[in-house]
Structure formats: C-alpha cells, structure tokens
Motif scaffolding. Structure first.
Motif, PDB file in Angstrom:
ATOM      1  N   ASP A  17      -0.569  -4.529  -1.178  1.00  0.00           N
ATOM      2  CA  ASP A  17      -0.402  -5.534   0.298  1.00  0.00           C
ATOM      3  C   ASP A  17       0.272  -5.488   0.952  1.00  0.00           C
ATOM      4  O   ASP A  17       1.781  -5.688   0.392  1.00  0.00           O
ATOM      5  CB  ASP A  17      -1.232  -6.653   0.592  1.00  0.00           C
ATOM      6  N   SER A  44       2.796  -0.941   0.623  1.00  0.00           N
ATOM      7  CA  SER A  44       1.830   0.132   1.960  1.00  0.00           C
ATOM      8  C   SER A  44       0.935   0.692   1.152  1.00  0.00           C
ATOM      9  O   SER A  44       0.584   1.315   0.303  1.00  0.00           O
ATOM     10  CB  SER A  44       3.217   0.951   2.763  1.00  0.00           C
ATOM     11  N   GLY A  45       0.200   1.260   1.875  1.00  0.00           N
ATOM     12  CA  GLY A  45      -0.858   2.587   1.712  1.00  0.00           C
ATOM     13  C   GLY A  45      -0.606   3.426   0.914  1.00  0.00           C
ATOM     14  O   GLY A  45      -1.054   4.110   0.401  1.00  0.00           O
ATOM     15  N   ASP A  63      -5.766  -4.340   0.040  1.00  0.00           N
ATOM     16  CA  ASP A  63      -5.846  -4.763   1.558  1.00  0.00           C
ATOM     17  C   ASP A  63      -6.387  -4.277   2.512  1.00  0.00           C
ATOM     18  O   ASP A  63      -6.244  -2.404   2.530  1.00  0.00           O
ATOM     19  CB  ASP A  63      -4.713  -5.237   2.131  1.00  0.00           C
ATOM     20  N   GLN A  65      -6.030  -4.229   5.523  1.00  0.00           N
ATOM     21  CA  GLN A  65      -5.309  -3.807   7.591  1.00  0.00           C
ATOM     22  C   GLN A  65      -3.905  -3.385   6.472  1.00  0.00           C
ATOM     23  O   GLN A  65      -2.794  -4.711   6.696  1.00  0.00           O
ATOM     24  CB  GLN A  65      -5.027  -4.864   8.089  1.00  0.00           C
ATOM     25  N   MET A  66      -3.646  -2.650   6.452  1.00  0.00           N
ATOM     26  CA  MET A  66      -1.977  -2.367   6.777  1.00  0.00           C
ATOM     27  C   MET A  66      -1.440  -1.439   7.659  1.00  0.00           C
ATOM     28  O   MET A  66      -2.399  -0.654   8.789  1.00  0.00           O
ATOM     29  CB  MET A  66      -1.756  -1.290   4.955  1.00  0.00           C
ATOM     30  N   ASP A  70      -4.302   2.218   6.098  1.00  0.00           N
ATOM     31  CA  ASP A  70      -5.074   1.126   5.865  1.00  0.00           C
ATOM     32  C   ASP A  70      -5.794   1.412   4.129  1.00  0.00           C
ATOM     33  O   ASP A  70      -6.115   2.488   3.890  1.00  0.00           O
ATOM     34  CB  ASP A  70      -5.553   1.061   6.731  1.00  0.00           C
ATOM     35  N   THR A  90      -9.450  -9.062   2.224  1.00  0.00           N
ATOM     36  CA  THR A  90      -8.118  -8.519   3.371  1.00  0.00           C
ATOM     37  C   THR A  90      -8.785 -10.232   3.889  1.00  0.00           C
ATOM     38  O   THR A  90     -10.010 -10.877   3.682  1.00  0.00           O
ATOM     39  CB  THR A  90      -9.633  -7.918   4.569  1.00  0.00           C
TER      40      THR A  90
END
Length: 251
Positions: A17, A44-45, A63, A65-66, A70, A90
């Motif tokens: 996340d 981060s992804g 998560d 939305q990143m 994502d 999310t």
C-alpha cells in the motif's frame, strides 16, 4: 485429541500500500495473531513484485490504486509468480468484480472494522491450511535389493551415505549397500534432526561424528567414531558447526 501446536500455522504476510497509515493499521492487526510468522511492508507495486519473487509470501494484502504500478499491474507482471492467496484492499468498490476475476480471495473495502478484517484473514487461513503440504514422517528402515535377497536396514544404524551417479552408497560399519536412488531423493526421507549434508555428495549421521579436524590447506574433515574421514565442504561448514553445537547443548 490434537494439540494447539498441531493446528498452528506459520504465515508470512506482505502488505502492499502506498499509504503508510494503511500499512501500519494492517500490520498492527496482524501482529496480534499467533499464526502470523512475519509481516513485510511495501509502499509501491514495483517493490512488491521484487519482494514477492524474493520471499514468496503466503498471503498478500494488495492495494488497488497505487502510482506507476497498481494492484492489477502487480499480478499481471508477476505472471506465474503470483501468490496463491491475495486479498485486495481498497477504498473503491468499483474494482471488486475485476479483483475476483484476477484471482483474489477477498476484497476489503476501506474503511473496514476489525470483525470484517478477521473474517477475511480466517478465509485466508482456511485456504492456506487446505493446500499446505502435509509433513512427511521420516523413514525408519530402507529396503536394499542384493542378488536374490532384500535387506531391510535400520536407518539409525547408518554411518554415512555417499552419492554415486544415480545410486546411493549406504555405509554401515564395514559394509556398503547400494541403493538405486539419488542422494537428493534419499535426503527427503531421512530425519533432518539426525542426518545432515556435509558435502554435495555426502550425508552423515550426526551421532557418528567424533569431531572436525582442520587440515593444512584450511579445509575441514569430518572424523567419525569409526575413524572414517570425510570431506566437509565450505558450503555446509557453518551449518554443521551449528548442528553439532545444538546436539551438544541438548545432552
């Protein structure tokens, strides 16, 4: 009746996340659970992809939305490395259908309460327990065919074993028995508390080790009670020292 230890799990969790507070909240909830062995956080992804491939977590809270990459991108880029158990987390309910199509186990919608979180975690535990490999019981005897007879060797009597191509040579005292199995296959069936590799082609019964001797070239030899000397590879040196220390400390 089974004890609590028999049902205990050791689950390695990854939280992905970009919001530090969201990661922290999940971590706090997880750390109160005795079945959680470790919790790693990624912000981060792209970091998540590297971490999943490195540590192979059992459960991932992901998560949607990143920035840059994502949650759906993470799973797509992982391909065959995608973890078996993924829970999407999310603040948007619009992605629920897509999440399940991507193979998610559950979809936690922020903000969620503790009860909802624990229901989701319980589902993950059930899935992990269902597909967890069953522990194998070490063998106590080995059948060896020799001419017109089959000998049954007690594993506890074995001094050491060496690889010979697709065969294993089992040494018991002055006798050597040839078994048509690779050393790697045989190692899987032996009790790891009693046997250990000391070289890529040698497994030894730890109870048969009298000591370790440092040679002139800086290499060690394993000396057995039978006075047999076996080469100790540098790759296994540290582990053998640790194992022998554990044994001496338990006596």
């Amino acid at each position: 009746m089974a004890s609590a230890d028999e049902h205990a799990q050791s689950i390695r969790v990854l939280i992905v996340d970009d919001e530090a507070l969201a990661r922290r909240n999940l971590t706090l909830l997880l750390r109160n659970d005795p079945d959680i062995a470790s919790v790693i956080e990624c912000e981060s992804g792209l970091d998540a992809i590297k971490e999943i491939r490195r540590s192979r977590p059992d459960l991932v809270f992901l998560d949607v939305q990143m920035p840059e990459c994502d949650g759906f991108d993470v799973l797509e880029l992982l391909g065959a490395d995608m973890p078996e158990t993924v829970i999407f987390v999310t603040a948007y309910d619009a992605y629920a259908l897509r999440a399940f199509e991507a193979g998610a186990l559950d979809y936690l919608l922020k903000p969620f309460d503790d009860a909802r979180f624990h229901r989701s975690l319980a589902r993950a535990k059930e899935k992990l327990a269902r597909y967890a490999p069953k522990p194998r019981r070490p063998i106590s005897r080995i059948a060896v065919k020799s001419r017109n007879q089959t000998l049954f060797l007690d594993v506890a009597d074995i001094d050491w074993i060496e690889a010979a191509s697709y065969y294993a040579c089992i040494h018991i005292g002055a006798d050597t028995h040839i078994l048509r199995r690779t050393l790697q296959e045989l190692e899987q069936d032996l009790d790891e508390r009693a046997f250990a590799r000391i070289h890529r082609s040698i497994i030894v019964n730890l109870d048969r080790i009298r000591g370790l001797e440092l040679q002139d070239g800086g290499e060690y030899e394993v000396v057995l009670h039978s006075t047999e000397r076996l080469r100790l590879s540098r790759r296994y040196r540290k582990r053998i020292h640790e194992r022998l220390g554990e044994l001496s400390g338990s006596r």
